[in-house]
Design an enzyme around this catalytic site. Structure first.
Site, mmCIF file in Angstrom:
data_model
loop_
_atom_site.group_PDB
_atom_site.id
_atom_site.type_symbol
_atom_site.label_atom_id
_atom_site.label_comp_id
_atom_site.label_asym_id
_atom_site.label_seq_id
_atom_site.Cartn_x
_atom_site.Cartn_y
_atom_site.Cartn_z
ATOM 1 N N HIS A 5 0.851 -1.199 0.000
ATOM 2 C CA HIS A 5 0.000 0.000 0.000
ATOM 3 C C HIS A 5 0.879 1.238 0.000
ATOM 4 O O HIS A 5 2.096 1.154 0.213
ATOM 5 C CB HIS A 5 -0.983 -0.023 1.163
ATOM 6 N N ASP A 19 5.895 4.341 4.808
ATOM 7 C CA ASP A 19 6.826 3.352 5.375
ATOM 8 C C ASP A 19 6.905 2.077 4.538
ATOM 9 O O ASP A 19 7.670 1.172 4.848
ATOM 10 C CB ASP A 19 6.452 3.013 6.834
ATOM 11 N N HIS A 20 6.125 2.009 3.447
ATOM 12 C CA HIS A 20 6.145 0.804 2.605
ATOM 13 C C HIS A 20 6.671 1.049 1.190
ATOM 14 O O HIS A 20 6.842 0.108 0.435
ATOM 15 C CB HIS A 20 4.752 0.166 2.548
ATOM 16 N N ASP A 50 -0.188 -3.859 5.924
ATOM 17 C CA ASP A 50 -0.704 -3.573 7.256
ATOM 18 C C ASP A 50 -2.182 -3.964 7.294
ATOM 19 O O ASP A 50 -2.879 -3.803 6.297
ATOM 20 C CB ASP A 50 -0.605 -2.079 7.543
HETATM 21 ZN ZN LIG Z 1 2.986 0.546 7.689
HETATM 22 ZN ZN LIG Z 2 -0.111 1.510 6.545
#
Ligand SMILES: [Zn+2]
Ligand SMILES: [Zn+2]
Length: 293
Positions: A49, A53-54, A199
């Site tokens: 997504h 942070d990804h 997540d």
């Molecule tokens: Zn995350």
């Molecule tokens: Zn997330």
């Protein structure tokens, strides 16, 4: 968030000489270098997504691949928007890579096979999060029986060996069976499955899809004491992750995506292990193997 030597999400998945990257958090290229990974072998990157942070490490990685004169196409799988994010940056920096970027858009809330070759498939796992989010299931295909070198008679012709490899019996020129296939071969290697679920809020709808996976990665951002926070941000607790592993009858569980509020991860691990003993922590640089015997 990066904290206490921990980094944003990124995992290297190696299956039968293929290398895949799942998520691409900031500093991924530095980490790949630190652990001596030849990242030119990575041809497919799956982004769960578009929370920073990804995927924030993707641009740095692409740029370094360009500087190092990569030639192979790079396939990027993501929910809508990644192509715009990446091409905008490339346009203004005027550094179009010398290799091709191929963008694949993931379907919302729907399972789909997004990668398929001789050895394995990769399918999406619809997750529950604040924005569109998918996990990934790596599933090996049925493998052929293996030739048992101990039992192999001498003097077999190349065609006879080939038919043995294909699963057929060994025949002479007139078509008569000389050896049955199962007498000269060993059972096929076990098929392995790995599921990446990050997540996500607690969601039992994924259970049938990840049923009996050999290895499950499930996020455990919070401890149960902070469950209200988990609910608000659509994340899971250690207890949630372990319950999913237990109900899915997974062989082993890895938890990760820890909140920066926890310096020590021991209590989070204990929380999960109370429900599912075979739980491990996702630690930077750690390798988890699935035996195929
Ligand atoms: Zn995350
Ligand atoms: Zn997330």
């Amino acid at each position: 968030m990066p904290a206490y030597g921990r980094h944003p999400s990124a995992q290297l998945i190696e299956v039968q000489n293929r290398s895949f990257l799942v998520d691409c958090g900031e500093s991924v290229q530095m980490q790949l270098m630190r652990y001596h990974v030849n990242f030119h072998r990575i041809n497919h990157i799956f982004i769960s997504h578009l929370h920073g942070d990804h995927f924030l490490g993707l641009m740095g990685l692409i740029f370094t691949m360009h500087m190092q004169r990569r030639v192979n196409d790079l396939h990027l799988y993501s929910h809508r928007g990644l192509d715009e994010i990446i091409t905008t940056q490339l346009r203004y920096t005027r550094s179009w890579p010398n290799f091709k970027l191929v963008f694949h858009r993931l379907e919302k809330d729907q399972r789909e096979i997004i990668f398929d070759d001789d050895a394995l498939t990769v399918e999406t796992i619809p997750l529950t999060h604040k924005i569109r989010c998918s996990g990934f299931l790596f599933k090996e295909k049925t493998k052929p029986r293996r030739i048992d070198k101990v039992k192999l008679p001498e003097g077999l012709l190349i065609q006879q060996l080939a038919s043995l490899k294909k699963g057929d019996d060994v025949r002479d020129e007139s078509g008569r069976i000389l050896y049955k296939n199962e007498d000269l071969t060993l059972p096929p290697r076990k098929i392995r499955q790995y599921a990446y679920c990050s997540d996500t809020a607690y969601n039992e709808r994924i259970l049938d899809q990840i049923h009996r996976v050999n290895l499950l990665y499930h996020e455990a951002t919070f401890m149960t004491d902070d469950e209200a926070k988990a609910r608000e941000t659509q994340h899971s607790t250690g207890k949630h992750a372990a319950t999913i592993a237990l109900k899915a009858q997974a062989e082993r569980l890895i938890i990760g995506h820890f909140s920066a509020r926890y310096k020590e991860l021991g209590p989070l691990l204990e929380e999960a292990q109370k429900i599912f003993t075979k739980t491990l922590l996702a630690i930077e640089g750690e390798t988890f193997s699935i035996d195929d015997q």
